[in-house]
Motif scaffolding. Sequence first.
Motif, PDB file in Angstrom:
ATOM      1  N   LEU A  34      55.293 -38.941 -51.771  1.00  0.00           N
ATOM      2  CA  LEU A  34      54.421 -37.985 -51.067  1.00  0.00           C
ATOM      3  C   LEU A  34      52.957 -38.177 -51.457  1.00  0.00           C
ATOM      4  CD1 LEU A  34      56.349 -34.588 -51.014  1.00  0.00           C
ATOM      5  CD2 LEU A  34      55.425 -35.821 -49.059  1.00  0.00           C
ATOM      6  N   VAL A  35      52.703 -38.354 -52.736  1.00  0.00           N
ATOM      7  CA  VAL A  35      51.324 -38.567 -53.199  1.00  0.00           C
ATOM      8  C   VAL A  35      50.762 -39.838 -52.577  1.00  0.00           C
ATOM      9  CG1 VAL A  35      49.900 -39.087 -55.226  1.00  0.00           C
ATOM     10  CG2 VAL A  35      51.581 -37.250 -55.332  1.00  0.00           C
ATOM     11  N   SER A  36      51.577 -40.873 -52.528  1.00  0.00           N
ATOM     12  CA  SER A  36      51.153 -42.135 -51.921  1.00  0.00           C
ATOM     13  C   SER A  36      50.835 -41.950 -50.441  1.00  0.00           C
ATOM     14  CB  SER A  36      52.251 -43.182 -52.112  1.00  0.00           C
ATOM     15  OG  SER A  36      51.887 -44.383 -51.505  1.00  0.00           O
ATOM     16  N   ASP A  37      51.687 -41.210 -49.730  1.00  0.00           N
ATOM     17  CA  ASP A  37      51.448 -40.931 -48.308  1.00  0.00           C
ATOM     18  C   ASP A  37      50.149 -40.152 -48.114  1.00  0.00           C
ATOM     19  OD1 ASP A  37      53.799 -42.198 -47.660  1.00  0.00           O
ATOM     20  OD2 ASP A  37      54.906 -40.358 -47.179  1.00  0.00           O
ATOM     21  N   LEU A  38      49.937 -39.164 -48.955  1.00  0.00           N
ATOM     22  CA  LEU A  38      48.713 -38.355 -48.845  1.00  0.00           C
ATOM     23  C   LEU A  38      47.471 -39.189 -49.155  1.00  0.00           C
ATOM     24  CD1 LEU A  38      49.938 -34.987 -50.365  1.00  0.00           C
ATOM     25  CD2 LEU A  38      49.107 -35.342 -48.032  1.00  0.00           C
ATOM     26  N   ASN A  39      47.568 -40.041 -50.154  1.00  0.00           N
ATOM     27  CA  ASN A  39      46.428 -40.892 -50.494  1.00  0.00           C
ATOM     28  C   ASN A  39      46.130 -41.884 -49.375  1.00  0.00           C
ATOM     29  OD1 ASN A  39      45.915 -39.662 -52.935  1.00  0.00           O
ATOM     30  ND2 ASN A  39      47.211 -41.068 -54.084  1.00  0.00           N
ATOM     31  N   THR A  41      46.271 -41.293 -46.270  1.00  0.00           N
ATOM     32  CA  THR A  41      45.546 -40.610 -45.187  1.00  0.00           C
ATOM     33  C   THR A  41      44.057 -40.530 -45.475  1.00  0.00           C
ATOM     34  OG1 THR A  41      45.816 -38.411 -46.148  1.00  0.00           O
ATOM     35  CG2 THR A  41      47.538 -39.159 -44.625  1.00  0.00           C
ATOM     36  N   GLY A  42      43.687 -40.752 -46.726  1.00  0.00           N
ATOM     37  CA  GLY A  42      42.280 -40.692 -47.097  1.00  0.00           C
ATOM     38  C   GLY A  42      41.855 -39.342 -47.641  1.00  0.00           C
TER      39      GLY A  42
END
Length: 122
Positions: A34-39, A41-42
């Motif tokens: 999840l953190v990777s996905d959020l990162n 997105t910018g």
Amino acid sequence: RRVHGGTEKKLRQMEHAQRLVAEKAELERVIEELVSDLNATGVGVSAPLVDSEGFPRSDIDIPAIREKRHRLACLRTDHKQLMSKIEEALYSLHASTRQSQSDQSTPTSVSPGIYYTEFLRT
């Protein structure tokens, strides 16, 4: 059923602790994803979703980001609770190990009036 050097209870406690640790690893994997996905997105996990004038940013999918952030917050809470359960399980396991060691120890006379405890290792 008795097992040499321990009891079924101790084995169940160890298996329970191992299951909790495996669950923790899976939870941490999902959190990292999840953190990777959020990162990606910018905006990451804490950047504002509004521009400098207070309007919602048009360059990002705000509902999707809010959903991921909410899920991340829930998983972090679950992680804290799971860590508490692991702590309790390990404490219980070590307490029963200490208890079984003290149950297995036998005072042995070295000379009159002097005793020592011989610990049986498993």
